[in-house]
Design an enzyme around this catalytic site. Structure first.
Site, PDB file in Angstrom:
ATOM      1  N   LYS A 294       0.802  -1.223   0.000  1.00  0.00           N
ATOM      2  CA  LYS A 294       0.000   0.000   0.000  1.00  0.00           C
ATOM      3  C   LYS A 294       0.833   1.270   0.000  1.00  0.00           C
ATOM      4  CE  LYS A 294      -4.312  -1.793   1.807  1.00  0.00           C
ATOM      5  NZ  LYS A 294      -5.383  -1.693   2.781  1.00  0.00           N
TER       6      LYS A 294
ATOM      7  N   LYS B 249      -5.405 -11.456  -5.161  1.00  0.00           N
ATOM      8  CA  LYS B 249      -6.571 -11.757  -4.327  1.00  0.00           C
ATOM      9  C   LYS B 249      -7.733 -10.832  -4.679  1.00  0.00           C
ATOM     10  CE  LYS B 249      -5.967  -8.782  -0.315  1.00  0.00           C
ATOM     11  NZ  LYS B 249      -6.103  -8.555   1.093  1.00  0.00           N
TER      12      LYS B 249
ATOM     13  N   LYS C 247     -11.422  -5.259  -2.440  1.00  0.00           N
ATOM     14  CA  LYS C 247     -12.482  -4.244  -2.416  1.00  0.00           C
ATOM     15  C   LYS C 247     -12.157  -3.060  -3.301  1.00  0.00           C
ATOM     16  CE  LYS C 247     -13.845  -4.833   2.410  1.00  0.00           C
ATOM     17  NZ  LYS C 247     -13.641  -4.332   3.765  1.00  0.00           N
TER      18      LYS C 247
HETATM   19  P1  AMP Z   1     -10.772  -6.350   4.993  1.00  0.00           P
HETATM   20  O1  AMP Z   1     -11.783  -5.999   3.976  1.00  0.00           O
HETATM   21  O2  AMP Z   1      -9.402  -6.175   4.475  1.00  0.00           O
HETATM   22  O3  AMP Z   1     -11.039  -5.716   6.313  1.00  0.00           O
HETATM   23  O4  AMP Z   1     -10.932  -7.906   5.191  1.00  0.00           O
HETATM   24  C1  AMP Z   1     -11.921  -8.496   5.986  1.00  0.00           C
HETATM   25  C2  AMP Z   1     -11.682  -9.984   6.108  1.00  0.00           C
HETATM   26  O5  AMP Z   1     -11.827 -10.612   4.823  1.00  0.00           O
HETATM   27  C3  AMP Z   1     -10.276 -10.360   6.590  1.00  0.00           C
HETATM   28  O6  AMP Z   1     -10.376 -11.450   7.477  1.00  0.00           O
HETATM   29  C4  AMP Z   1      -9.558 -10.772   5.344  1.00  0.00           C
HETATM   30  O7  AMP Z   1      -8.547 -11.707   5.591  1.00  0.00           O
HETATM   31  C5  AMP Z   1     -10.683 -11.398   4.527  1.00  0.00           C
HETATM   32  N1  AMP Z   1     -10.430 -11.308   3.081  1.00  0.00           N
HETATM   33  C6  AMP Z   1     -10.205 -10.177   2.363  1.00  0.00           C
HETATM   34  N2  AMP Z   1     -10.018 -10.464   1.056  1.00  0.00           N
HETATM   35  C7  AMP Z   1     -10.114 -11.819   0.945  1.00  0.00           C
HETATM   36  C8  AMP Z   1     -10.018 -12.735  -0.148  1.00  0.00           C
HETATM   37  N3  AMP Z   1      -9.813 -12.322  -1.396  1.00  0.00           N
HETATM   38  N4  AMP Z   1     -10.164 -14.056   0.110  1.00  0.00           N
HETATM   39  C9  AMP Z   1     -10.404 -14.503   1.373  1.00  0.00           C
HETATM   40  N5  AMP Z   1     -10.508 -13.694   2.442  1.00  0.00           N
HETATM   41  C10 AMP Z   1     -10.367 -12.367   2.252  1.00  0.00           C
END
Ligand code: AMP
Ligand code: TRP
Length: 344
Positions: free
Chosen positions: A128, A210, A213
């Site tokens: 980032k 991966k 968002k």
């Molecule tokens: P975040 O949106 O970064 O706060 O992520 C929220 C949760 O979703 C965290 O536990 C991440 O590890 C999980 N997560 C985010 N992107 C992925 C993905 N592409 N595959 C699996 N888990 C994900």
């Protein structure tokens, strides 16, 4: 002793099926292993009980600039999604990070017990901040705030996607380091919980990265709130390969493997079984089936979300959650301050 479960999701952008399959689905499953707090007033006496705390980590969201009105909306969006996927506020504590002051307070104390060297090695920070001389200090300290979130509740288990492994390891390192200095029972040393299937859902348009968002192409991910037409379109367009074989092989067939993961996770079938079921058939039919199981899984979530998001109850749930989380965290803060010799 009950098992304390803690996790958090950032209130940014669209919550997608990667977040759901890697994290949110585990939140719900872990909660189902427990009993309602109303049924069991003395939770610590119960052995089979999970005591789940799920947070919307808004302080993490401001590590990169955010529009205040959008942030406020996103916080309520994620809160409504938590409930829509099946988190029950009678069983679990659901709250917003910045409503409980202990997070920022403990983060400072932990910052004084973490090293700039170890933080520089965090891949999320490197990704980032790449090439950015003015990356915010908060982006650098992000994993320490995450460690504070977890340690503030004496958490035993942290369900997350596998992209968070490095942050969980750091949390454990900091907890052990502090315990060695200030006494073994200062912090509970937590464990990450990662699913085998679904821990890492890849981007549909680029299955070597991966699902994220922040992707610019809307067909890169499937939001939990996408309708049937959008789900079908995104999956039919998903990048595959030209050898035509439905086989799980993430290294040489990342696109097809990702679709197998998604199909398996939504149907509850092991990937090997899905592979057998689809052996010898075409990508087109398989994609249609993936779209169908995805739609079937998301439709009830979308319906519940539409009811919950505008309701007044949502704020009441968050207020109650902040009170309950606040009470638990205050005890830990007092213990830590006492160990460190802080305060009057
Ligand atoms: P975040 O949106 O970064 O706060 O992520 C929220 C949760 O979703 C965290 O536990 C991440 O590890 C999980 N997560 C985010 N992107 C992925 C993905 N592409 N595959 C699996 N888990 C994900
Ligand atoms: N860093 C996590 C992510 O990006 C979100 C998060 C913040 C978190 N604090 C946490 C996850 C505490 C689990 C526990 O996904």
């Amino acid at each position: 002793m009950s098992i304390r479960v803690f996790s958090g999701v950032q209130p940014t952008g669209n919550i997608h099926i990667g977040n759901y399959l890697g994290a949110l689905k585990q939140f719900v499953d872990l909660q189902a292993e427990g009993t309602s707090v109303e049924d069991v007033p003395h939770r610590s006496d119960q052995s089979s009980l999970n005591d789940c705390i799920y947070c919307i980590v808004d302080l993490h969201a401001i590590t990169l600039p955010k529009d205040p009105a959008e942030l406020r909306d996103s916080i309520l969006d994620v809160a409504a999604l938590y409930l829509a996927v099946g988190i029950d506020p009678k069983k679990s504590v659901v709250f917003v990070q910045s409503d409980v002051p202990g997070h920022a307070e403990l983060a400072w104390i932990l910052m004084c017990n973490s090293y700039t060297g170890e933080l520089s090695r965090m891949t999320q920070f490197k990704d980032k901040s790449r090439g950015n001389e003015s990356a915010p200090t908060g982006l650098f300290a992000y994993p320490v705030l995450m460690a504070a979130d977890i340690l503030l509740y004496d958490s035993n288990v942290v369900p997350v996607g596998s992209d968070q492994k490095q942050h969980i390891e750091l949390t454990r390192d900091i907890a052990i380091r502090v315990n060695n200095k200030y006494g073994d029972d200062t912090f509970v040393v937590p464990e990450g919980r990662f699913l085998k299937d679904g821990a890492r859902v890849m981007a549909l348009d680029n299955p070597t990265a991966k699902m994220s968002k922040s992707a610019e192409n809307p067909h890169s991910f499937i939001s939990l709130l996408d309708d049937e037409a959008k789900i079908r379109k995104s999956i039919m367009r998903a990048t595959t390969d030209s050898d035509g074989e439905i086989r799980f092989d993430p290294a040489s067939k990342p696109g097809v493997s990702n679709l197998l993961t998604i199909y398996g996770a939504f149907t509850g079938k092991p990937v090997a079984e899905v592979e057998r079921e689809w052996a010898g058939r075409g990508y087109g039919d398989f994609k249609k089936a993936v779209a169908e199981v995805t739609t079937d899984a998301l439709e009830p979530i979308r319906r519940r979300y539409a009811e919950i998001r505008p309701s007044d109850e949502l704020r009441a749930v968050l207020r109650d959650g902040a009170e309950r989380a606040g009470a638990i965290s205050e005890k830990v803060i007092l213990r830590v301050k006492e160990r460190f010799g802080l305060g009057a």
